[in-house]
Design an enzyme around this catalytic site. Structure first.
Site, PDB file in Angstrom:
ATOM      1  N   ASP A 195       0.845  -1.393   0.157  1.00  0.00           N
ATOM      2  CA  ASP A 195      -0.171   0.074   0.029  1.00  0.00           C
ATOM      3  C   ASP A 195       0.712   1.456   0.006  1.00  0.00           C
ATOM      4  OD1 ASP A 195      -2.300   1.596   0.743  1.00  0.00           O
ATOM      5  OD2 ASP A 195      -3.632  -0.391   1.213  1.00  0.00           O
ATOM      6  N   HIS A 256      -3.135   2.584  -4.857  1.00  0.00           N
ATOM      7  CA  HIS A 256      -2.395   2.770  -2.960  1.00  0.00           C
ATOM      8  C   HIS A 256      -0.687   1.845  -3.381  1.00  0.00           C
ATOM      9  CE1 HIS A 256      -5.793   2.897  -0.344  1.00  0.00           C
ATOM     10  NE2 HIS A 256      -7.017   2.542  -1.498  1.00  0.00           N
ATOM     11  N   GLU A 313     -10.598   2.412  -5.206  1.00  0.00           N
ATOM     12  CA  GLU A 313     -10.269   3.937  -4.355  1.00  0.00           C
ATOM     13  C   GLU A 313      -8.754   4.549  -5.213  1.00  0.00           C
ATOM     14  OE1 GLU A 313     -10.645   4.432   0.088  1.00  0.00           O
ATOM     15  OE2 GLU A 313      -9.312   3.571  -0.713  1.00  0.00           O
TER      16      GLU A 313
HETATM   17  C1  TNX Z   1     -10.506   1.742   2.937  1.00  0.00           C
HETATM   18  S1  TNX Z   1     -11.297  -0.757   1.918  1.00  0.00           S
HETATM   19  C2  TNX Z   1      -9.384   1.132   2.045  1.00  0.00           C
HETATM   20  C3  TNX Z   1      -8.596   1.256   2.704  1.00  0.00           C
HETATM   21  C4  TNX Z   1      -7.951   2.343   4.088  1.00  0.00           C
HETATM   22  C5  TNX Z   1      -9.067   1.935   4.981  1.00  0.00           C
HETATM   23  C6  TNX Z   1      -9.014   2.576   6.263  1.00  0.00           C
HETATM   24  C7  TNX Z   1     -10.700  -0.325   0.326  1.00  0.00           C
HETATM   25  C8  TNX Z   1     -11.219  -1.634  -0.222  1.00  0.00           C
HETATM   26  N1  TNX Z   1      -9.538   0.831   0.855  1.00  0.00           N
HETATM   27  O1  TNX Z   1      -7.237   2.101   2.276  1.00  0.00           O
HETATM   28  O2  TNX Z   1      -7.253   1.707   4.433  1.00  0.00           O
HETATM   29  O3  TNX Z   1     -10.719   2.298   4.077  1.00  0.00           O
HETATM   30  O4  TNX Z   1     -11.025   2.461   7.252  1.00  0.00           O
END
Ligand code: TNX
Length: 542
Positions: A195, A256, A313
């Site tokens: 990440d 990420h 994301e």
């Molecule tokens: C969302 S859940 C993310 C993570 C973060 C998390 C914190 C997801 C697929 N992505 O990168 O750590 O929220 O709650």
């Protein structure tokens, strides 16, 4: 979701309810009988069938740890009857569904039967929990209550995800977690290894991923490299497998990806400030060659059937996908409309790579719109605020693992008084909320006929706000026990007050293992360990 919880337990520690052997997750069927079995040093543990030997060893070691007696062990050949008073583990092909077992505790002996090593292993976990409850109860500490149990899981996927990129916990902490998972009959360890904050898995072909990419963590950019060597990975995977847990690696892409792009800036998809290098560059063949080589090493290390490619994301940090001339040219050349189209292309292409490497592709729910083949993939539904996405996934025939932020994210606090951790418009994830999974989150969302496409449930321990083993344990327990019961126990056999009555024995087991936890029976008296003080410069998200 926030609800008032645990009025039933405020008065102190309840004992296991009647008609209940004290086991978490509660068995599908459990009938108590009169009397009990006295564990004596002269009793033997016997097994039939080669694959029954390992579960028998777990039973032997587990009984010794809990009650201090080391029983002799012996293998039996078919015609040989077991000696009087023995505990017999019988691997018997028969009418057993996967992971199922039958356990009969009688004054004259104990028999555990299953059609697989997994079934026997789970029967052993039930027996060990009964032993722990017996030791904890007043009266005769070596008497296991007579009971007849017929048990099998509700869901095939009973998972926990651990993010070791944001903070790194290391082998002993991971093994400890796997031990508790196994005792709760959880069977999927989803390992988030890459990440923004760090790349935590050695890849021989790209050494800078760890010499550079593993430096620092979410709260301290100055730390030396922390990562798992390939030997470490093999060790953990084998440790998990011995406990019937499949390890599922996640290599997050195309977003990420900051740690990888720190190590190999030529792979970066651009960006500024905290989003610099958040994505891989989707326009370069070099990116795909790199990722394929990484996945080749990853698939060789993880014998399980799944590889997770993340996919979440991307929009956080792909702004320059619309402006960078190389990426714009690539977009047009491939007949893609925009950055979202490029994202879908990326997911499709890499899902294909994983499939060609012989694995099922897993991804966060964003990948579903990309046209990734449902037959060769499964999706994790995490955006609880996008309820219709779950329905669409199932309508499109995806197999789905349920891990909605509310209530499955364990980086959210579990008590109103807690300060360190996430909330969602004030809402958080209490033990009670976790116990309501899946019904409370899926009501009205599962199309008729698609029920069996729900593979199961998973809790996610994201670790921006969790920097060490103590805080990790405080955030995970005892919620993991509720998750396990939601994952294993058929809806009709779930009983919240019965569960609450069984939690104290689980907490004592954590005490025995010297694992800290949040005590919902004494919320005011369980000090909340401090979270990380700050986010290090240059790390995204959280
Ligand atoms: C969302 S859940 C993310 C993570 C973060 C998390 C914190 C997801 C697929 N992505 O990168 O750590 O929220 O709650």
């Amino acid at each position: 979701m926030m609800g008032v919880v645990f009025t039933t337990i405020a008065g102190g520690e309840a004992l296991p309810a009647k008609n209940d052997a004290g086991i978490i997750p509660a068995p599908a069927k459990c009938e108590m009988a009169a009397g009990g079995y006295m564990v004596a040093a002269t009793n033997k543990i016997c097994w039939r069938g080669t694959e029954a030997e390992e579960p028998a060893k777990f039973l032997c070691a587990g009984l010794k740890e809990r009650i201090g007696l080391e029983l002799a062990m012996s293998g039996l050949t078919q015609p040989h009857p077991a000696p009087a008073g023995a505990i017999v583990l019988d691997l018997a092909p028969g009418p057993f569904v996967a992971e199922a077992y039958l356990l009969k505790v009688e004054p004259a002996g104990i028999t555990l039967r299953a059609g697989s090593a997994a079934g026997l292993f789970y029967g052993v976990q039930s027996l060990l929990q009964m032993a722990a409850a017996a030791v904890a109860a007043p009266g005769n500490p070596l008497k296991l209550p007579a009971v007849s149990i017929e048990d099998s899981p509700r869901f095939e996927w009973r998972g926990l995800m651990l993010d070791e990129s944001r903070h790194f916990f290391g082998k002993p902490a991971v093994k400890e977690l796997l031990d508790v998972m196994a005792s709760l009959k959880l069977n999927r360890f989803h390992w988030h290894l890459t990440d923004e904050s760090g790349w935590r898995i050695e890849i021989k072909k790209y050494p800078k991923l760890t010499t550079v990419g593993a430096l620092g963590n979410w709260s301290d950019a100055g730390l030396p490299a922390q990562f798992y060597t390939q030997a470490d990975i093999r060790e953990i995977v084998a440790y998990a497998a011995a406990r019937q847990i499949v390890t599922v690696p996640e290599i997050d892409m195309p977003g990420h990806a900051t740690a990888a792009c720190r190590a190999y800036p030529e792979l970066s998809g651009g960006g500024t400030g905290q989003w610099n290098g958040f994505t891989f560059n989707p326009a370069r063949e070099e990116t795909y060659r790199f990722l394929e080589a990484v996945l080749r090493e990853v698939t060789a290390l993880f014998p399980g059937p799944y590889v997770h490619l993340g996919g979440d994301e991307v929009h956080y940090g792909n702004q320059c996908w619309s402006t960078d001339p190389e990426i714009v040219k690539f977009t047009q050349a491939h007949g893609l409309r925009d950055a979202a189209g490029v994202e879908r292309y990326f997911a499709r292409r890499m899902a294909g790579v994983i499939n060609r490497l012989g694995k099922t592709t897993l991804g966060w729910d964003e990948i579903a719109g990309a046209g990734v083949a449902p037959a060769q993939s499964a999706v994790m539904w995490w955006r609880h605020d996008r309820r219709q996405v779950l329905t669409q996934l199932l309508e499109q025939n995806y197999r789905v693992v349920l891990c909605p932020r509310l209530p499955c994210y364990f980086d959210f606090v579990q008590d109103a008084s807690h300060q360190q951790g996430r909330r969602w418009n004030g809402a958080f994830n209490s033990l009670d909320d976790v116990y309501q999974v899946p019904e409370a989150v899926t009501a009205g969302l599962i199309p008729a006929g698609k029920e069996t496409n729900v593979l199961g449930v998973e809790a996610c321990a994201w670790t921006e706000r969790i920097q060490n083993r103590e805080r990790l344990a405080f955030m995970i327990y005892p919620r993991l026990a509720a998750l396990a019961e939601s994952a294993w126990t058929p809806a009709g056999a779930k009983d919240k007050s019965g569960f609450i009555g069984r939690v104290p024995v689980f907490l004592r087991e954590l005490d025995r293992r010297h694992i800290p936890y949040f005590d919902p029976f004494k919320p005011a008296r369980t000090a909340e360990p401090a979270g990380p003080l700050k986010k290090a410069e240059g790390t995204a998200n959280g």
